[in-house]
Scaffold this motif. Structure first.
Motif, PDB file in Angstrom:
ATOM      1  N   MET A   1       0.816  -1.098   0.050  1.00 13.28           N
ATOM      2  CA  MET A   1       0.034   0.032   0.030  1.00 13.28           C
ATOM      3  C   MET A   1       0.566   1.003   0.067  1.00 13.28           C
ATOM      4  O   MET A   1       0.409   2.224   0.245  1.00 13.28           O
ATOM      5  N   ARG A   2       1.900   1.135  -0.362  1.00 20.36           N
ATOM      6  CA  ARG A   2       3.174   2.486  -0.153  1.00 20.36           C
ATOM      7  C   ARG A   2       2.855   3.401  -1.019  1.00 20.36           C
ATOM      8  O   ARG A   2       3.054   4.501  -1.024  1.00 20.36           O
TER       9      ARG A   2
ATOM     10  N   ASN B   1       2.843   9.978   9.211  1.00 19.06           N
ATOM     11  CA  ASN B   1       3.167  11.659   8.945  1.00 19.06           C
ATOM     12  C   ASN B   1       3.749  11.769   7.840  1.00 19.06           C
ATOM     13  O   ASN B   1       4.123  13.114   7.587  1.00 19.06           O
ATOM     14  N   ARG B   2       3.706  10.912   6.913  1.00 19.59           N
ATOM     15  CA  ARG B   2       3.999  11.315   5.412  1.00 19.59           C
ATOM     16  C   ARG B   2       2.900  11.208   4.400  1.00 19.59           C
ATOM     17  O   ARG B   2       2.056  10.320   4.662  1.00 19.59           O
ATOM     18  N   THR B   3       2.872  12.015   3.292  1.00 17.92           N
ATOM     19  CA  THR B   3       1.825  11.840   2.339  1.00 17.92           C
ATOM     20  C   THR B   3       2.605  11.086   0.993  1.00 17.92           C
ATOM     21  O   THR B   3       3.703  11.422   0.835  1.00 17.92           O
ATOM     22  N   CYS B   4       1.631  10.558   0.297  1.00 11.78           N
ATOM     23  CA  CYS B   4       2.253  10.182  -0.940  1.00 11.78           C
ATOM     24  C   CYS B   4       2.392  11.065  -2.048  1.00 11.78           C
ATOM     25  O   CYS B   4       1.792  12.081  -2.156  1.00 11.78           O
TER      26      CYS B   4
ATOM     27  N   GLU C   1      -2.561  11.161  -0.625  1.00 11.63           N
ATOM     28  CA  GLU C   1      -3.118  10.336   0.378  1.00 11.63           C
ATOM     29  C   GLU C   1      -1.883  10.060   1.527  1.00 11.63           C
ATOM     30  O   GLU C   1      -0.878  10.069   1.265  1.00 11.63           O
ATOM     31  N   ILE C   2      -2.542   9.537   2.834  1.00 16.85           N
ATOM     32  CA  ILE C   2      -1.605   9.401   3.925  1.00 16.85           C
ATOM     33  C   ILE C   2      -0.849   8.099   3.555  1.00 16.85           C
ATOM     34  O   ILE C   2      -1.459   6.778   2.869  1.00 16.85           O
TER      35      ILE C   2
END
Length: 301
Positions: free
Chosen positions: A284-285, A298-301, A291-292
């Motif tokens: 799901m990375r 704490n990062r967004t894609c 998106e989170i």
């Protein structure tokens, strides 16, 4: 990985390849439990994936599935040296039953090519060996960083005549040619692809980047797609090879329609044996921009 590490790794695999199936699986389960007890990164990723994909389960049910998944992943890793090092006939004897063989017979009746989709479910190395023992076959692979290990991997995977091709233009052209000639090609369809030209489609209810390669190969070759996996039986009894139809729309020209059908096909077989899926992979990375990232909140894609 340096040459010295490769020189160590290959003999280690050959040594592990001398184990019996039950012994290899026992060690694999032990390694999986160590990964669980040590609260490893693999456990963390597994728990995140299961929380996303099975919201209907209780926390206790997901914890049981996570422990089982780590044990099965450990078994898979310890089984790979057996599949690579045992005589082919001995490996094929591990397949105790086949479900869906009539789909293979039907698919090959009209002379069309056959595109086999083998997700990271059960023992995918055994699945590939079985089909390469029956058909003229090529499989797409990602080369490792180390040349010496790549040579070893190509040799052991191709000892029944299966040809391993890289995912570049030349390799893809080879797959298309083979499929047009009525032969067989294999792909691991559940990897998170890099680069442009892919699409976002739901997988267990969450949009993830998904390869459009499958639909392109099908449209260019006219091949028949089937999805397959080798399910691990209990107590070292071997495996059950399962072959299923894919969802309609998998060859659709619209990339979202095609990748949605692809992911639905994968999800369908994963639900048949969820503990044996490789939940330790960060599938799901790659999500739509903004998106989170579920593995790094704490990062967004």
């Amino acid at each position: 990985m340096s040459l010295s590490k490769a020189t160590f790794l290959i003999p280690a695999l050959r040594l592990a390849g001398k184990l019996p199936l039950r012994g290899a699986q026992l060690i694999g389960r032990f390694l999986g439990m160590i990964s669980w007890a040590s609260k490893s990164q693999l456990r963390k990723v597994t728990e995140i994936n299961l929380r996303i994909c099975f919201p209907e389960l209780t926390n206790e049910q997901r914890q049981r599935m996570a422990r089982s998944s780590l044990r099965h992943t450990g078994q898979t890793m310890m089984e790979i040296p057996l599949i690579w090092e045992w005589p082919v006939e001995r490996c094929l004897e591990l397949i105790r039953e086949i479900e869906g063989e009539e789909l293979l017979v039907e698919a090959k009746k009209d002379g069309r090519g056959l595109l086999l989709l083998a997700p990271h479910l059960g023992n995918w190395e055994l699945t590939g060996l079985y089909f390469s023992s029956r058909y003229r076959m090529a499989a797409l692979y990602s080369p490792p960083h180390i040349k010496e290990f790549e040579d070893y991997m190509i040799r052991v995977r191709g000892r029944m005549g299966s040809e391993l091709v890289r995912g570049d233009r030349r390799g893809l052209a080879k797959l298309i040619t083979l499929l047009r000639e009525g032969e067989v090609a294999g792909i691991l369809p559940d990897q998170s692809p890099r680069g442009k030209g892919n699409a976002y489609a739901p997988f267990f209810g969450i949009d993830v980047r998904t390869m459009t390669l499958v639909s392109k190969l099908l449209r260019k070759s006219g091949a028949k797609p089937l999805i397959t996996y080798s399910e691990r039986l209990k107590d070292g009894q071997g495996f059950r090879l399962v072959i299923r139809e894919c969802e309609p729309g998998i060859a659709d020209p619209d990339p979202v329609t095609a990748t949605t059908a692809l992911n639905k096909s994968i999800e369908s077989v994963v639900r048949e044996a969820p503990e044996q899926y490789q939940w330790e992979y960060k599938r799901m990375r790659h999500r739509p921009p903004g998106e989170i990232n579920p593995y790094y909140p704490n990062r967004t894609c």
